[in-house]
Scaffold this active site. Structure first.
Site, PDB file in Angstrom:
ATOM      1  N   HIS A  62       0.900   5.156   1.237  1.00 34.03           N
ATOM      2  CA  HIS A  62       0.145   6.234   1.797  1.00 34.03           C
ATOM      3  C   HIS A  62       0.084   7.425   1.065  1.00 34.03           C
ATOM      4  O   HIS A  62       1.472   7.888   0.602  1.00 34.03           O
ATOM      5  CB  HIS A  62       0.734   6.422   3.265  1.00 34.03           C
ATOM      6  CG  HIS A  62       0.890   5.358   3.994  1.00 34.03           C
ATOM      7  ND1 HIS A  62      -0.120   5.258   5.097  1.00 34.03           N
ATOM      8  CD2 HIS A  62       1.586   4.239   4.250  1.00 34.03           C
ATOM      9  CE1 HIS A  62      -0.009   4.253   5.520  1.00 34.03           C
ATOM     10  NE2 HIS A  62       0.870   3.554   5.241  1.00 34.03           N
ATOM     11  N   HIS A 116       0.767  -1.130  -0.081  1.00 37.54           N
ATOM     12  CA  HIS A 116      -0.153  -0.175  -0.152  1.00 37.54           C
ATOM     13  C   HIS A 116       0.877   1.264  -0.014  1.00 37.54           C
ATOM     14  O   HIS A 116       2.067   1.182   0.666  1.00 37.54           O
ATOM     15  CB  HIS A 116      -1.046   0.158   1.176  1.00 37.54           C
ATOM     16  CG  HIS A 116      -0.207  -0.193   2.441  1.00 37.54           C
ATOM     17  ND1 HIS A 116       0.210  -1.442   2.974  1.00 37.54           N
ATOM     18  CD2 HIS A 116       0.095   0.749   3.424  1.00 37.54           C
ATOM     19  CE1 HIS A 116       0.642  -1.347   4.257  1.00 37.54           C
ATOM     20  NE2 HIS A 116       0.603  -0.171   4.194  1.00 37.54           N
TER      21      HIS A 116
HETATM   22  P1  AMP Z   1       1.662   0.610   7.378  1.00 40.38           P
HETATM   23  O1  AMP Z   1       2.160   0.758   8.706  1.00 40.38           O
HETATM   24  O2  AMP Z   1       2.255   1.137   6.196  1.00 40.38           O
HETATM   25  O3  AMP Z   1       1.436  -1.059   7.327  1.00 40.38           O
HETATM   26  O4  AMP Z   1       0.072   1.144   7.403  1.00 40.38           O
HETATM   27  C1  AMP Z   1      -1.209   0.426   7.294  1.00 40.38           C
HETATM   28  C2  AMP Z   1      -2.285   1.476   7.417  1.00 40.38           C
HETATM   29  O5  AMP Z   1      -3.425   0.986   7.161  1.00 40.38           O
HETATM   30  C3  AMP Z   1      -2.305   2.269   8.815  1.00 40.38           C
HETATM   31  O6  AMP Z   1      -2.398   3.746   8.557  1.00 40.38           O
HETATM   32  C4  AMP Z   1      -3.884   2.114   9.117  1.00 40.38           C
HETATM   33  O7  AMP Z   1      -4.551   2.940   9.753  1.00 40.38           O
HETATM   34  C5  AMP Z   1      -4.482   1.510   8.036  1.00 40.38           C
HETATM   35  N1  AMP Z   1      -5.428   0.799   8.332  1.00 40.38           N
HETATM   36  C6  AMP Z   1      -5.725  -0.350   8.805  1.00 40.38           C
HETATM   37  N2  AMP Z   1      -6.912  -1.130   8.851  1.00 40.38           N
HETATM   38  C7  AMP Z   1      -7.590  -0.126   7.952  1.00 40.38           C
HETATM   39  C8  AMP Z   1      -9.121  -0.262   7.349  1.00 40.38           C
HETATM   40  N3  AMP Z   1      -9.813  -1.227   7.677  1.00 40.38           N
HETATM   41  N4  AMP Z   1      -9.479   0.904   6.640  1.00 40.38           N
HETATM   42  C9  AMP Z   1      -8.563   1.868   6.293  1.00 40.38           C
HETATM   43  N5  AMP Z   1      -7.085   1.796   6.800  1.00 40.38           N
HETATM   44  C10 AMP Z   1      -6.833   0.899   7.471  1.00 40.38           C
END
Ligand code: AMP
Ligand code: ZN
Length: 136
Positions: free
Chosen positions: A101, A99
């Site tokens: 950001h 993903h």
């Molecule tokens: P990372 O630390 O780069 O793996 O980021 C994972 C991101 O996913 C975090 O910023 C979370 O807030 C986001 N996240 C987790 N669950 C969900 C969800 N159900 N919908 C939207 N964002 C999510």
């Protein structure tokens, strides 16, 4: 992958605030945003990190990334944008489905990317460059 939260969002098992969708890519608002409009862009296919993607999959994400970033930038009246993509735990990756950001920035938003820049010692730059070039 059924135990992957982002795969469940792709399949519709878990709801999301959808920002963009095409055949290969989905973008939605981060549920715990660093700022309003913080968006995640993912490939629909489950891939853990950037390194497991095919060039075609990466290209599809890249094309959508530019399009979605422009809309998030405009739609949030942003003055700037940071784009971050974490690979592996050491980098801060918590969800093991690739993903990106997209973080729209405004003056006074209080968000600061740590940037502890260093200097190379004698020969270090040449040595690391040589290793990277050997790795292609
Ligand atoms: P990372 O630390 O780069 O793996 O980021 C994972 C991101 O996913 C975090 O910023 C979370 O807030 C986001 N996240 C987790 N669950 C969900 C969800 N159900 N919908 C939207 N964002 C999510
Ligand atoms: Zn997944």
């Amino acid at each position: 992958m059924t135990d992957c939260i982002f795969c469940r969002i792709v399949s519709g098992q878990i709801p999301c605030a959808k920002v963009y969708e095409d055949d290969h890519v989905l973008a939605f608002l981060d549920i715990n945003p660093l700022m309003p409009g913080h968006t995640l862009l993912i490939p629909k296919k489950h891939v853990e990190t950037l390194f497991e993607m095919t060039p075609q999959e990466a290209a599809a994400c890249g094309a959508a990334l530019q399009k979605v970033a422009a809309a998030v930038f405009k739609g949030t009246d942003a003055e700037g944008m940071n784009i971050l993509q974490n690979n592996y735990e050491i980098s801060g990756q918590e969800i093991f489905h690739v993903h990106f950001h997209l973080m729209p920035r405004k003056s006074g938003d209080g968000f600061k990317v740590p940037w502890p820049a260093k200097k190379y010692g004698p020969g270090e730059m040449e040595a690391v460059l040589e290793k990277i070039l050997q790795a292609f």
